[in-house]
Design an enzyme around this catalytic site. Sequence first.
Site, PDB file in Angstrom:
ATOM      1  N   HIS A 158       0.839  -1.200   0.000  1.00 52.25           N
ATOM      2  CA  HIS A 158       0.000   0.000   0.000  1.00 52.25           C
ATOM      3  C   HIS A 158       0.877   1.254   0.000  1.00 52.25           C
ATOM      4  CE1 HIS A 158      -3.103  -2.870   1.348  1.00 52.25           C
ATOM      5  NE2 HIS A 158      -3.956  -2.017   0.821  1.00 52.25           N
ATOM      6  N   LYS A 162      -0.468   4.827   4.590  1.00 51.28           N
ATOM      7  CA  LYS A 162      -1.336   3.864   5.293  1.00 51.28           C
ATOM      8  C   LYS A 162      -0.814   3.640   6.710  1.00 51.28           C
ATOM      9  CE  LYS A 162      -3.790  -0.517   4.871  1.00 51.28           C
ATOM     10  NZ  LYS A 162      -5.065   0.088   5.287  1.00 51.28           N
TER      11      LYS A 162
HETATM   12  N1  LIG Z   1     -12.678  -1.181   3.031  1.00 53.47           N
HETATM   13  C1  LIG Z   1     -12.127  -0.694   1.921  1.00 53.47           C
HETATM   14  O1  LIG Z   1     -12.493  -1.070   0.780  1.00 53.47           O
HETATM   15  C2  LIG Z   1     -11.090   0.384   2.061  1.00 53.47           C
HETATM   16  C3  LIG Z   1     -10.532   1.005   0.930  1.00 53.47           C
HETATM   17  C4  LIG Z   1      -9.668   2.068   1.120  1.00 53.47           C
HETATM   18  C5  LIG Z   1      -9.363   2.508   2.395  1.00 53.47           C
HETATM   19  N2  LIG Z   1      -9.898   1.867   3.458  1.00 53.47           N
HETATM   20  C6  LIG Z   1      -9.682   2.321   4.838  1.00 53.47           C
HETATM   21  O2  LIG Z   1     -10.385   3.544   5.005  1.00 53.47           O
HETATM   22  C7  LIG Z   1      -9.745   4.338   6.001  1.00 53.47           C
HETATM   23  C8  LIG Z   1      -9.463   5.724   5.440  1.00 53.47           C
HETATM   24  O3  LIG Z   1      -8.539   5.639   4.378  1.00 53.47           O
HETATM   25  P1  LIG Z   1      -8.053   6.946   3.590  1.00 53.47           P
HETATM   26  O4  LIG Z   1      -6.929   6.515   2.712  1.00 53.47           O
HETATM   27  O5  LIG Z   1      -9.229   7.640   2.992  1.00 53.47           O
HETATM   28  O6  LIG Z   1      -7.476   7.813   4.799  1.00 53.47           O
HETATM   29  P2  LIG Z   1      -7.336   9.407   4.932  1.00 53.47           P
HETATM   30  O7  LIG Z   1      -6.398   9.619   6.072  1.00 53.47           O
HETATM   31  O8  LIG Z   1      -7.031   9.991   3.604  1.00 53.47           O
HETATM   32  O9  LIG Z   1      -8.822   9.868   5.344  1.00 53.47           O
HETATM   33  C9  LIG Z   1      -9.374   9.702   6.604  1.00 53.47           C
HETATM   34  C10 LIG Z   1     -10.251  10.911   6.870  1.00 53.47           C
HETATM   35  O10 LIG Z   1     -10.999  10.698   8.068  1.00 53.47           O
HETATM   36  C11 LIG Z   1     -11.052  11.936   8.745  1.00 53.47           C
HETATM   37  N3  LIG Z   1     -11.368  11.722  10.160  1.00 53.47           N
HETATM   38  C12 LIG Z   1     -10.611  11.143  11.132  1.00 53.47           C
HETATM   39  N4  LIG Z   1     -11.236  11.209  12.329  1.00 53.47           N
HETATM   40  C13 LIG Z   1     -12.426  11.832  12.094  1.00 53.47           C
HETATM   41  C14 LIG Z   1     -13.523  12.209  12.933  1.00 53.47           C
HETATM   42  N5  LIG Z   1     -13.521  11.953  14.245  1.00 53.47           N
HETATM   43  N6  LIG Z   1     -14.573  12.838  12.361  1.00 53.47           N
HETATM   44  C15 LIG Z   1     -14.607  13.084  11.033  1.00 53.47           C
HETATM   45  N7  LIG Z   1     -13.592  12.766  10.203  1.00 53.47           N
HETATM   46  C16 LIG Z   1     -12.521  12.150  10.734  1.00 53.47           C
HETATM   47  C17 LIG Z   1      -9.670  12.542   8.535  1.00 53.47           C
HETATM   48  O11 LIG Z   1      -9.659  13.932   8.805  1.00 53.47           O
HETATM   49  C18 LIG Z   1      -9.438  12.200   7.072  1.00 53.47           C
HETATM   50  O12 LIG Z   1      -9.966  13.210   6.223  1.00 53.47           O
HETATM   51  C19 LIG Z   1      -8.501   3.551   6.407  1.00 53.47           C
HETATM   52  O13 LIG Z   1      -8.794   2.785   7.563  1.00 53.47           O
HETATM   53  C20 LIG Z   1      -8.273   2.627   5.224  1.00 53.47           C
HETATM   54  O14 LIG Z   1      -7.550   1.476   5.525  1.00 53.47           O
HETATM   55  C21 LIG Z   1     -10.748   0.816   3.325  1.00 53.47           C
HETATM   56  O1  LIG Z   2      -5.558   2.651   1.229  1.00 54.91           O
HETATM   57  C1  LIG Z   2      -5.902   1.891   2.148  1.00 54.91           C
HETATM   58  O2  LIG Z   2      -5.682   2.168   3.350  1.00 54.91           O
HETATM   59  C2  LIG Z   2      -6.608   0.632   1.824  1.00 54.91           C
HETATM   60  N1  LIG Z   2      -7.112  -0.036   2.832  1.00 54.91           N
HETATM   61  C3  LIG Z   2      -7.843  -1.259   2.750  1.00 54.91           C
HETATM   62  C4  LIG Z   2      -7.101  -2.342   3.491  1.00 54.91           C
HETATM   63  O3  LIG Z   2      -6.589  -2.087   4.605  1.00 54.91           O
HETATM   64  O4  LIG Z   2      -7.035  -3.473   2.993  1.00 54.91           O
HETATM   65  C5  LIG Z   2      -8.222  -1.632   1.342  1.00 54.91           C
HETATM   66  C6  LIG Z   2      -7.202  -1.256   0.322  1.00 54.91           C
HETATM   67  C7  LIG Z   2      -6.790   0.216   0.435  1.00 54.91           C
END
Ligand SMILES: NC(=O)c1ccc[n+]([C@@H]2O[C@H](COP(=O)([O-])OP(=O)(O)OC[C@H]3O[C@@H](n4cnc5c(N)ncnc54)[C@H](O)[C@@H]3O)[C@@H](O)[C@H]2O)c1
Ligand SMILES: O=C(O)C1=N[C@H](C(=O)O)CCC1
Length: 269
Positions: A158, A162
């Site tokens: 990643h 991350k």
């Molecule tokens: N399940 C999936 O398919 C998938 C895909 C991508 C990312 N993710 C996960 O999603 C999460 C976010 O990833 P990202 O790359 O967008 O991160 P990022 O850091 O770019 O975004 C997170 C956002 O959440 C906000 N935030 C944090 N605490 C908050 C609160 N109390 N109130 C409101 N907003 C708040 C932050 O200010 C930030 O804008 C991570 O845990 C990542 O692993 C999951």
């Molecule tokens: O960008 C991230 O953070 C991602 N989080 C998910 C994970 O933890 O697997 C999905 C892929 C991108």
Amino acid sequence: MADLPGIVVTGASGRMGQMLVRTIGASDKARLVGCVERSGHAWVGRDIGECMGGAAVGVVVTDDPLEAFAKAQAVIDFTAPAATVEFAALAAQARAVHVIGTTGLEAAHLAKIEAAARHAVIVRAGNMSLGVNLLVRLTQKIAAALDEDWDVEIVEAHHRMKVDAPSGTALMLGQAAAEGRGVDLEAAMDSGRHGITGARKRGAIGFAAVRGGDIVGEHDVIFAADGERVILRHVATDRAIFARGALRAAIWGQGAKPGQYDMMDVLGL
Ligand SMILES: NC(=O)c1ccc[n+]([C@@H]2O[C@H](COP(=O)([O-])OP(=O)(O)OC[C@H]3O[C@@H](n4cnc5c(N)ncnc54)[C@H](O)[C@@H]3O)[C@@H](O)[C@H]2O)c1
Ligand SMILES: O=C(O)C1=N[C@H](C(=O)O)CCC1
């Protein structure tokens, strides 16, 4: 338009938050009714369209989640574990479907999410893409077909920002391998090897994490035996795959009974 499910995006300025705002804006199946960011964030009080460098869309970013959730049929949440636990309780109070993409959740967080799911529909998955959820099913089938002469290793990569490891996806794949083999993942897991580790333990499920640059997300499940290997791979090149899955989950959840679901339920896999 007004009868389409109204969606709130939490963490709206984040990598996934902005992707979700664009995906919902382009959809004819849902409408964006709110955006939430943490208190003190520079986007609070401003129109989300303008924050993202475009025209105003009539949705002002707020730091009051309950006020935003009260107007919504679903909340799509890719933020951080502590925020997600707070949002689970508030979304349940507002009777809104809560779609959770946040990863890095620990046992205490999961217990609170489970409690909220007694009163509300929660869809949670460490990866919302169709391709990864298919890979999870394949991993389970292959692990069930192969014995412990086949070592299972999960390698994920990643971007440099991350914050959690192993990734949520890697844990889903590890869980699928453990289920296929009929073992407990926690007992079989071997993560973050370093130093004089000794020879590999038979039956272990290994995890390794790469972090660098702007890698969106790559996962290999390696089944390695003497003389041959089977490698399953998923490569994400665009975060839109996660946003599309999350929006599909938010719409699917409108007809569901309270409880906790995952993308297998949504996709019917
Ligand atoms: N399940 C999936 O398919 C998938 C895909 C991508 C990312 N993710 C996960 O999603 C999460 C976010 O990833 P990202 O790359 O967008 O991160 P990022 O850091 O770019 O975004 C997170 C956002 O959440 C906000 N935030 C944090 N605490 C908050 C609160 N109390 N109130 C409101 N907003 C708040 C932050 O200010 C930030 O804008 C991570 O845990 C990542 O692993 C999951
Ligand atoms: O960008 C991230 O953070 C991602 N989080 C998910 C994970 O933890 O697997 C999905 C892929 C991108």
